[in-house]
Design a protein around this motif. Structure first.
Motif, PDB file in Angstrom:
ATOM      1  N   TYR A 138       0.842  -1.211   0.000  1.00  0.00           N
ATOM      2  CA  TYR A 138       0.000   0.000   0.000  1.00  0.00           C
ATOM      3  C   TYR A 138       0.872   1.255   0.000  1.00  0.00           C
ATOM      4  O   TYR A 138       0.582   2.232  -0.696  1.00  0.00           O
ATOM      5  N   PHE A 139       1.922   1.206   0.798  1.00  0.00           N
ATOM      6  CA  PHE A 139       2.822   2.351   0.941  1.00  0.00           C
ATOM      7  C   PHE A 139       3.420   2.748  -0.411  1.00  0.00           C
ATOM      8  O   PHE A 139       3.406   3.930  -0.795  1.00  0.00           O
ATOM      9  N   LEU A 140       3.916   1.765  -1.149  1.00  0.00           N
ATOM     10  CA  LEU A 140       4.551   2.052  -2.441  1.00  0.00           C
ATOM     11  C   LEU A 140       3.538   2.507  -3.485  1.00  0.00           C
ATOM     12  O   LEU A 140       3.839   3.381  -4.314  1.00  0.00           O
ATOM     13  N   ILE A 141       2.330   1.943  -3.455  1.00  0.00           N
ATOM     14  CA  ILE A 141       1.304   2.356  -4.412  1.00  0.00           C
ATOM     15  C   ILE A 141       0.912   3.819  -4.183  1.00  0.00           C
ATOM     16  O   ILE A 141       0.809   4.610  -5.125  1.00  0.00           O
ATOM     17  N   ILE A 142       0.686   4.183  -2.928  1.00  0.00           N
ATOM     18  CA  ILE A 142       0.304   5.566  -2.612  1.00  0.00           C
ATOM     19  C   ILE A 142       1.420   6.534  -2.969  1.00  0.00           C
ATOM     20  O   ILE A 142       1.178   7.588  -3.574  1.00  0.00           O
ATOM     21  N   LEU A 143       2.660   6.170  -2.636  1.00  0.00           N
ATOM     22  CA  LEU A 143       3.787   7.038  -2.988  1.00  0.00           C
ATOM     23  C   LEU A 143       3.926   7.180  -4.499  1.00  0.00           C
ATOM     24  O   LEU A 143       4.216   8.275  -5.002  1.00  0.00           O
ATOM     25  N   ALA A 144       3.719   6.096  -5.220  1.00  0.00           N
ATOM     26  CA  ALA A 144       3.823   6.147  -6.687  1.00  0.00           C
ATOM     27  C   ALA A 144       2.801   7.120  -7.276  1.00  0.00           C
ATOM     28  O   ALA A 144       3.076   7.786  -8.282  1.00  0.00           O
ATOM     29  N   CYS A 145       1.642   7.195  -6.669  1.00  0.00           N
ATOM     30  CA  CYS A 145       0.621   8.151  -7.131  1.00  0.00           C
ATOM     31  C   CYS A 145       1.014   9.588  -6.832  1.00  0.00           C
ATOM     32  O   CYS A 145       0.616  10.508  -7.557  1.00  0.00           O
ATOM     33  N   TRP A 146       1.783   9.790  -5.763  1.00  0.00           N
ATOM     34  CA  TRP A 146       2.155  11.147  -5.346  1.00  0.00           C
ATOM     35  C   TRP A 146       3.409  11.666  -6.044  1.00  0.00           C
ATOM     36  O   TRP A 146       3.599  12.880  -6.140  1.00  0.00           O
ATOM     37  N   VAL A 147       4.275  10.773  -6.494  1.00  0.00           N
ATOM     38  CA  VAL A 147       5.554  11.194  -7.072  1.00  0.00           C
ATOM     39  C   VAL A 147       5.383  12.148  -8.255  1.00  0.00           C
ATOM     40  O   VAL A 147       6.120  13.147  -8.358  1.00  0.00           O
ATOM     41  N   PRO A 148       4.437  11.921  -9.184  1.00  0.00           N
ATOM     42  CA  PRO A 148       4.279  12.887 -10.282  1.00  0.00           C
ATOM     43  C   PRO A 148       3.962  14.303  -9.795  1.00  0.00           C
ATOM     44  O   PRO A 148       4.435  15.284 -10.396  1.00  0.00           O
ATOM     45  N   VAL A 149       3.192  14.411  -8.721  1.00  0.00           N
ATOM     46  CA  VAL A 149       2.882  15.739  -8.172  1.00  0.00           C
ATOM     47  C   VAL A 149       4.136  16.354  -7.568  1.00  0.00           C
ATOM     48  O   VAL A 149       4.389  17.558  -7.707  1.00  0.00           O
ATOM     49  N   LEU A 150       4.959  15.544  -6.915  1.00  0.00           N
ATOM     50  CA  LEU A 150       6.230  16.038  -6.383  1.00  0.00           C
ATOM     51  C   LEU A 150       7.123  16.554  -7.501  1.00  0.00           C
ATOM     52  O   LEU A 150       7.726  17.634  -7.396  1.00  0.00           O
ATOM     53  N   LEU A 151       7.213  15.804  -8.598  1.00  0.00           N
ATOM     54  CA  LEU A 151       8.057  16.229  -9.712  1.00  0.00           C
ATOM     55  C   LEU A 151       7.510  17.490 -10.379  1.00  0.00           C
ATOM     56  O   LEU A 151       8.270  18.267 -10.976  1.00  0.00           O
ATOM     57  N   ALA A 152       6.213  17.709 -10.277  1.00  0.00           N
ATOM     58  CA  ALA A 152       5.620  18.918 -10.850  1.00  0.00           C
ATOM     59  C   ALA A 152       5.884  20.146  -9.999  1.00  0.00           C
ATOM     60  O   ALA A 152       5.821  21.282 -10.499  1.00  0.00           O
ATOM     61  N   TYR A 153       6.194  19.933  -8.709  1.00  0.00           N
ATOM     62  CA  TYR A 153       6.441  21.060  -7.802  1.00  0.00           C
ATOM     63  C   TYR A 153       7.729  20.843  -7.001  1.00  0.00           C
ATOM     64  O   TYR A 153       7.799  21.196  -5.833  1.00  0.00           O
ATOM     65  N   PHE A 154       8.715  20.288  -7.618  1.00  0.00           N
ATOM     66  CA  PHE A 154       9.954  19.946  -6.923  1.00  0.00           C
ATOM     67  C   PHE A 154      10.686  21.221  -6.439  1.00  0.00           C
ATOM     68  O   PHE A 154      10.770  22.192  -7.172  1.00  0.00           O
ATOM     69  N   PRO A 155      11.206  21.225  -5.205  1.00  0.00           N
ATOM     70  CA  PRO A 155      11.284  20.150  -4.219  1.00  0.00           C
ATOM     71  C   PRO A 155      10.102  20.098  -3.248  1.00  0.00           C
ATOM     72  O   PRO A 155      10.025  19.196  -2.430  1.00  0.00           O
ATOM     73  N   ALA A 156       9.169  21.089  -3.340  1.00  0.00           N
ATOM     74  CA  ALA A 156       8.031  21.110  -2.429  1.00  0.00           C
ATOM     75  C   ALA A 156       7.024  22.130  -2.924  1.00  0.00           C
ATOM     76  O   ALA A 156       7.340  23.000  -3.744  1.00  0.00           O
ATOM     77  N   ALA A 157       5.810  22.013  -2.424  1.00  0.00           N
ATOM     78  CA  ALA A 157       4.802  23.054  -2.639  1.00  0.00           C
ATOM     79  C   ALA A 157       4.936  24.048  -1.498  1.00  0.00           C
ATOM     80  O   ALA A 157       4.546  23.771  -0.364  1.00  0.00           O
ATOM     81  N   LEU A 158       5.548  25.188  -1.778  1.00  0.00           N
ATOM     82  CA  LEU A 158       5.808  26.191  -0.740  1.00  0.00           C
ATOM     83  C   LEU A 158       4.536  27.004  -0.522  1.00  0.00           C
ATOM     84  O   LEU A 158       4.209  27.886  -1.302  1.00  0.00           O
ATOM     85  N   ASN A 159       3.825  26.720   0.554  1.00  0.00           N
ATOM     86  CA  ASN A 159       2.534  27.364   0.752  1.00  0.00           C
ATOM     87  C   ASN A 159       2.197  27.523   2.233  1.00  0.00           C
ATOM     88  O   ASN A 159       2.962  27.116   3.113  1.00  0.00           O
ATOM     89  N   TYR A 160       1.054  28.146   2.472  1.00  0.00           N
ATOM     90  CA  TYR A 160       0.497  28.352   3.808  1.00  0.00           C
ATOM     91  C   TYR A 160       1.510  29.065   4.727  1.00  0.00           C
ATOM     92  O   TYR A 160       1.987  30.129   4.392  1.00  0.00           O
ATOM     93  N   ASP A 161       1.902  28.472   5.843  1.00  0.00           N
ATOM     94  CA  ASP A 161       2.734  29.170   6.832  1.00  0.00           C
ATOM     95  C   ASP A 161       4.230  29.062   6.541  1.00  0.00           C
ATOM     96  O   ASP A 161       5.049  29.402   7.397  1.00  0.00           O
TER      97      ASP A 161
END
Length: 584
Positions: A138-161
């Protein structure tokens, strides 16, 4: 007496409930409560007629306890729909005794139909073959889904506080407005990047410190259900939900502390369920006890309002754990002492400036500003309210946002004359009780109104940000410090921007419900009612930690999906669990 009559005349009662809801329905339609869409509309008639069979089945097959629980939930849900629609359309409660009577009558008229549908659902038990996938699967499947979003906003989504917390790293002077434990870990990873001559790398390490625990918590949720023989299709749906919904993928790479806080609180809630399910087994496992203690410490230290998670959770668990109270008390005592020692060590090691937060002044300030605009006040009373503000912009009324109302309060005057501020607040409140109620409900309606879309629109163009979730916000501010932001997958970034910034999901049918911040609250509440209907109410307290956090946000400055993230995490697990539980 009523129960036998309903069973005997189930079809007649079902038809009567439809007719009653037919009268109430126009006031539950958010687009126009005065419209005749359900009175003369073909679609409305078809929808109501489709309810006949399931409601008749509920009335003929369901026992009195389940019906009563269904009716209560239906009444609460209809009340929220009716009240939210009124506030949304008219920007206020309609005055007069007739409006008051309607406000009470509408949920009463709708409750039999909604309650019957809920009771019918409570009869369902999820069935189907399960499967066995490891935690790491489960861990690897969920991470695999998130990795494209990470690569789209590498190294992080700088937001909020992020910017306020980042400046504390640069100055090495910390403020009590932000959780010190979180800042030390987060900024320590950025410092590690500096030692390796790459602040961007340090920021990436910080992102991993958000992603990995969050993915682990959600994977734990999946294995929690798998151990209880959840059907295969429900596990697939849950994994896809965690992996693909932007509230999870984008928040996993966000610089917001809500990500790791939600991870800790989710695991704490599920462990609480396990305690209630099999206390002997739990307290004989030192690993489980250690993990539970760590989740208590993390929940308390990762958000300043984390304490609200324990107000209901721990006392209820103590009351229910007869025969195991010594073990539970020892576990709580050890966790409390560990948490206090951690706090003392952090404050001794790092310089911390005491800066009392004005978050809890959000609601009083919003109520005063609304009374300033809409109340029947004298000029001297308006001048007195204005005297507490450093800028006239603070008196600008945004119904769903209190940032102006509390942000521009005069700090020096508040510090010296706090009693006078609350004296003014109480005096104006006695004169304008209806306006105070409107201000409170409109400020937090995103947490309880099922059709709310204010979370996507509270920040208007030209404000802090626009849209459902913040994406990238502080790029220009961090460039001079050597923190660079990259986009390796522009199509993924464009998709996320369309959804989270431009709110394109609102154009689709049904789908916006999944984004609604009130939905997970109602799902958890419905799951709790279902457990009670199945005589499994002893498991309900496991959700009270998350509901305590929800309750604390009713007094906050606005409704944001990141605040509701713990509810988004727990809601599907609670719902599936409720329908796995067989009725005793």
């Amino acid at each position: 007496m009523l129960d036998p009559f309903i069973k005997k005349h189930s079809r007649l009662c079902a038809l009567a409930s439809i007719l009653l809801c037919f009268v109430a329905a126009p006031y539950l339609v958010p687009e126009n409560p005065d419209s005749a869409v359900f009175r003369s509309g073909t679609l409305g008639a078809i929808l109501l007629a489709a309810c006949l069979v399931p409601v008749e089945q509920a009335f003929s097959r369901t026992d009195r306890r389940t019906l009563n629980i269904g009716f209560l939930f239906g009444f609460l849900f209809a009340s929220a729909l009716s009240m939210g629609a009124e506030l949304l359309i008219y920007d206020a409660f309609l005055p007069g005794i007739s409006s008051f009577v309607r406000r009470l009558a509408v949920p009463i008229l709708a409750a039999p139909l909604l309650g019957g549908l809920c009771a019918r659902l409570m009869l369902v038990t999820l069935k189907g073959r399960s499967f066995h996938l490891s935690f790491w699967g489960y861990f690897l499947i969920i991470l695999a889904c998130w990795v494209p979003v990470l690569l789209a906003y590498f190294p992080a989504a700088l937001n909020y506080d992020f910017l306020a917390e980042y400046w504390q790293y640069l100055s090495q002077i910390y403020s009590t407005r932000h959780p010190l434990f979180y800042l030390i870990i987060n900024n320590g990873l950025i410092m590690l990047g500096d030692l390796l001559n790459s602040r961007t790398l340090g920021m990436f390490l910080s992102t991993l410190a958000h992603m990995l625990p969050f993915a682990a918590a959600l994977s734990y949720s999946c294995t929690f259900l798998q151990k209880r023989k959840a059907p295969r299709w429900s596990l697939i749906a849950l994994t896809a939900y965690y992996g693909l919904m932007p509230v999870f993928s984008l928040m996993s790479i966000s610089t917001s502390k809500d990500t790791v806080f939600s991870a800790a609180l989710t695991v704490l809630s599920l462990l609480s369920f396990e305690i209630l399910e099999a206390p002997d087994t739990f307290f004989h496992s030192w690993k489980r006890c250690t993990l539970y203690g760590l989740m208590i410490v993390f929940t308390a230290h990762l958000r300043n309002n984390g304490i609200f998670a324990f107000i209901f959770l721990l006392p209820l668990l103590f009351a229910l754990l007869r025969g195991h109270r010594k073990h539970f008390s020892a576990l709580i005592a050890a966790s409390t002492v560990s948490g206090l020692l951690l706090t003392l060590a952090l404050h001794a090691a790092y310089p911390v400036i005491s800066q009392p937060s004005k978050q809890m002044l959000s609601l009083p300030a919003q109520q005063l500003v609304r009374a300033y605009h809409h109340g029947n006040l004298s000029d001297s009373e308006r001048d007195e309210i204005a005297s507490w503000y450093t800028d006239a912009y603070g008196l600008t009324l945004s119904p769903h946002l209190a940032d102006n109302a509390k942000g521009y309060l005069n700090d020096e005057k508040l510090h010296a004359e706090m009693d006078d501020f609350f004296s003014l607040w109480m005096r104006i409140g006695k004169k304008c009780p209806r306006i105070y109620a409107e201000a409170a409900l409109m400020l937090n309606m995103g947490f309880w109104y099922p059709d709310d879309i204010s979370v996507a629109t509270i920040y208007q163009p030209g404000g802090l940000h626009v849209g459902y979730l913040e994406t990238q916000r502080f790029v220009e501010e961090v460039k001079p410090d050597g923190l660079n932001v990259y986009c390796f997958l522009p199509p993924v970034r464009d998709l996320i921007e369309q959804i989270c910034t431009h709110n394109r999901y609102l154009r689709l049918p049904i789908l916006p419900l999944l984004f609604n911040t009130a939905l997970p609250f109602w799902v958890i509440l419905f799951a709790s009612f279902t457990l009670s209907a199945r005589h499994k109410q002893r498991f309900v307290p496991a959700a009270t930690g998350v509901l305590g956090i929800w309750l604390s946000y009713l007094f906050g400055p606005c409704t944001l999906p990141r605040y509701a993230l713990p509810l988004f995490c727990l809601a599907p697990v609670m719902l599936i669990t409720a329908f796995l539980a067989k009725k005793d």
